[in-house]
Scaffold this active site. Structure first.
Site, PDB file in Angstrom:
ATOM      1  CB  CYS A  60     -18.141  72.863  26.977  1.00 48.78           C
ATOM      2  SG  CYS A  60     -19.026  74.413  27.118  1.00 48.78           S
TER       3      CYS A  60
ATOM      4  CG  HIS B  88     -17.159  72.721  31.650  1.00 50.88           C
ATOM      5  ND1 HIS B  88     -16.078  72.536  30.828  1.00 50.88           N
ATOM      6  CD2 HIS B  88     -17.819  73.807  31.172  1.00 50.88           C
ATOM      7  CE1 HIS B  88     -16.060  73.480  29.897  1.00 50.88           C
ATOM      8  NE2 HIS B  88     -17.110  74.258  30.076  1.00 50.88           N
TER       9      HIS B  88
ATOM     10  CD  GLU C   8     -14.336  69.965  32.627  1.00 53.48           C
ATOM     11  OE1 GLU C   8     -15.336  69.265  32.340  1.00 53.48           O
ATOM     12  OE2 GLU C   8     -14.046  71.015  32.015  1.00 53.48           O
TER      13      GLU C   8
HETATM   14  N1  GLN Z   1     -17.027  78.600  22.929  1.00 56.43           N
HETATM   15  C1  GLN Z   1     -18.183  77.838  23.279  1.00 56.43           C
HETATM   16  C2  GLN Z   1     -19.282  78.685  23.867  1.00 56.43           C
HETATM   17  O1  GLN Z   1     -19.060  79.787  24.294  1.00 56.43           O
HETATM   18  C3  GLN Z   1     -17.828  76.693  24.202  1.00 56.43           C
HETATM   19  C4  GLN Z   1     -17.341  77.163  25.542  1.00 56.43           C
HETATM   20  C5  GLN Z   1     -16.658  76.080  26.338  1.00 56.43           C
HETATM   21  O2  GLN Z   1     -16.243  75.073  25.798  1.00 56.43           O
HETATM   22  N2  GLN Z   1     -16.501  76.306  27.630  1.00 56.43           N
HETATM   23  O3  GLN Z   1     -20.400  78.271  23.939  1.00 56.43           O
END
Ligand code: GLN
Length: 531
Positions: free
Chosen positions: A383, A508, A510
């Site tokens: 992410c 994600h 994970e």
């Molecule tokens: N801050 C980034 C976004 O909003 C990444 C978010 C995250 O890593 N969950 O896109």
């Protein structure tokens, strides 16, 4: 209310928080599943936030995301890792949600002039939530957040008491998890706080059937007898729940303490037996690693154990899959900004940059990513980690000076990461990100597709910003590869060519890793780091 054959186990906590109630609840689920029962788990949290999505990971640990996009408490992560329960937003309930529902009804005039009160209106809504979506389930395990005696959890205890009356005590098992502190100077494990906690519970009309004693020292028969007498719990309901080196030891440990048998007998399923084979496999691998592997996790929330909970667990699953023991070097991103990254990352064989929000530590994460790319160290960016990988590449390979995400620099000349139109229109904060599972197609020959061993995947998201597709061609021409896209053309996975293993994913992974079924990306990342 509810199906009369349906059974409920309530897990409450006493003395202090952080006792591992969630792990205990998840372990009970695992034991019941191992005897062939169909279970589900629900978490009830007394706070007033509608969901934990708006809470800082520093305060509340990680926000765990489900397939349906629900932003939930991290205990749901334990539930999913330990069991096969299919969880949805119905499995995570907060006081905020309950009050929101009641107040909406009140404004709609649904109460026809009645006075709306905690009892019966709030408690009835809580009871309704206990039973929601319990079709095709044998046992629902309900964990109550907080500690007995907290003012804000009172309506939940009251609802539990009423619920037992509604459906019959034979269908309910109350489990209380309490701390037995060890007093070093006296070399004694003390029972008084647990006794008082049970007294408090009983004053609310709830007599526990089982007392889980969280303890760092073994407890004697004498202590069991004493707790039994003062807490009014049969001796076989007094369970020693020792601190263990791995959380995956908890289900077999509880089984050996007679927990499965106690519960099955209580619900008249005494003829069932448990198959703990899969758990013993996992534990065997954890206990006898062939090699040690060191992975650096560079992030903003490294001081707190719970902030990247699922990432740490998924890394461990990946290590188990490769017969390794895992050493995670937690590197504070701000330190990687000030200090020499080469020195900081000297002893690691892989680098992971997890998700995150806000400006702090970004420069340090970029330094670590560059170090991994230039020195052929296996890298997994998740992410925010993937977004920063794109930014690092744009700045240092494509020489787009000042390339950034518009999250960190609204005036960047090269917005490699930016908001898509629909996110531009959003003004509210809660529940408005790109959330939940989305399908993604992978390029067949990529490291990512190789890891998954397929080209169509479904993974969970929680972010606002996206890779800006208009930079795709330019970066690809210089050695980046866009290897995953979704049906709307959003870029979900990137790699760097001519690198042993360098993968960034917008989702994600994970959240979908289990000890018995390690997530393919984590398994492949550890394998590459182990070369
Ligand atoms: N801050 C980034 C976004 O909003 C990444 C978010 C995250 O890593 N969950 O896109």
């Amino acid at each position: 209310m509810g199906d009369i054959h349906m059974k409920y186990i309530f897990v409450t906590g006493g003395v202090v928080s952080s006792l591992g109630k969630g792990l205990t609840a998840a372990s009970l689920g695992a034991l019941l599943e191992s005897s062939g029962l169909r279970i589900t788990l629900k978490k009830f949290d007394p706070y007033l936030n509608v969901d934990p999505g708006t809470m800082s990971p520093f305060q509340h640990g990680e926000v765990y995301v489900l397939d349906d996009g629900a932003e939930t408490d991290l205990d749901l992560g334990h539930y999913e890792r330990f069991t096969h329960a299919q969880l949805t937003r119905r499995n995570s309930v907060s006081s905020g949600q309950i009050y929101e529902t009641i107040l909406r009804r009140e404004r709609n005039g649904d109460y026809l002039g009645e006075t709306v009160q905690v009892i019966p209106h709030i408690t009835s809504e809580i009871k309704r939530q206990f039973t929601v979506e319990d079709k095709d389930i044998d046992v629902t395990i309900i964990e109550l957040g907080g500690t007995v005696g907290d003012m804000e959890s009172m309506p939940f205890f009251e609802a539990m008491r009423q619920f037992a009356l509604d459906i019959g005590l034979q269908n309910i098992l109350f489990v209380h998890v309490a701390l037995l502190p060890y007093i070093r100077t006296a070399d004694e494990v003390k029972t008084k706080p647990a006794q008082q906690s049970v007294t408090l519970l009983r004053s609310l009309g709830i007599q526990p059937h089982m007392l889980m004693c969280r303890t760092e020292k073994r407890i004697t028969d004498e202590i069991r007898q004493k707790l039994s007498l003062f807490c009014n719990v049969p001796v076989d309901g007094i369970v020693e729940e020792l601190d263990v080196s791995s959380i995956y030891e908890v289900p077999p440990m509880l089984h050996n303490e007679g927990v499965s048998q106690f519960i099955l007998r209580y619900f008249s399923w005494g003829d069932r037996s448990c198959d703990l084979g899969p758990w013993m496999d996992v534990i065997g691998k954890i206990r006898k690693p062939k090699k040690r592997i060191s992975i650096a996790l560079v992030g903003k929330y490294v001081e707190l154990q719970d902030s990247y909970k699922s990432v740490y667990e998924a890394l461990l699953h990946g290590a188990i899959a490769n017969g390794c023991s895992l050493d995670v070097m937690r590197v504070d991103a701000e330190m990687a900004e000030r200090e020499d990254v080469r020195g900081l990352l000297r002893d690691c064989s892989g680098i992971i940059v997890p998700g995150g929000f806000g400006n702090r530590g970004i420069a340090g994460m970029l330094n670590a990513i560059r170090h991994g790319r230039e020195n052929n160290i296996p890298f997994l960016g998740i992410c925010l980690g993937m977004q920063l990988a794109a930014i690092e590449f744009a700045r240092n390979v494509a020489h787009l000076e000042g390339a950034n995400s518009t999250e960190f620099d609204g005036d960047t000349p090269f917005p490699v990461i930016s908001l898509m139109d629909e996110q531009n229109a959003i003004t509210k904060v809660g529940g408005t990100m790109r959330l939940g599972a989305y399908e993604c197609s992978l390029i067949p020959s990529s490291h990512t597709a190789e890891a998954y061993n397929c080209t169509t995947i479904r993974e969970r998201h929680r972010h606002r910003y996206e890779f800006n597709g208009s930079y795709g061609d330019q970066l690809e021409a210089l050695g980046m590869a866009i290897v995953g896209t979704n049906s709307r053309g959003l870029i979900e996975a990137i790699e760097v060519k001519n690198h042993p293993w360098y993968v960034g994913v917008q989702f994600h992974p994970e959240f979908k890793s289990k000890p018995h079924v390690p997530h393919p990306l984590f398994a492949a990342f550890i394998r590459a780091s182990n070369q």
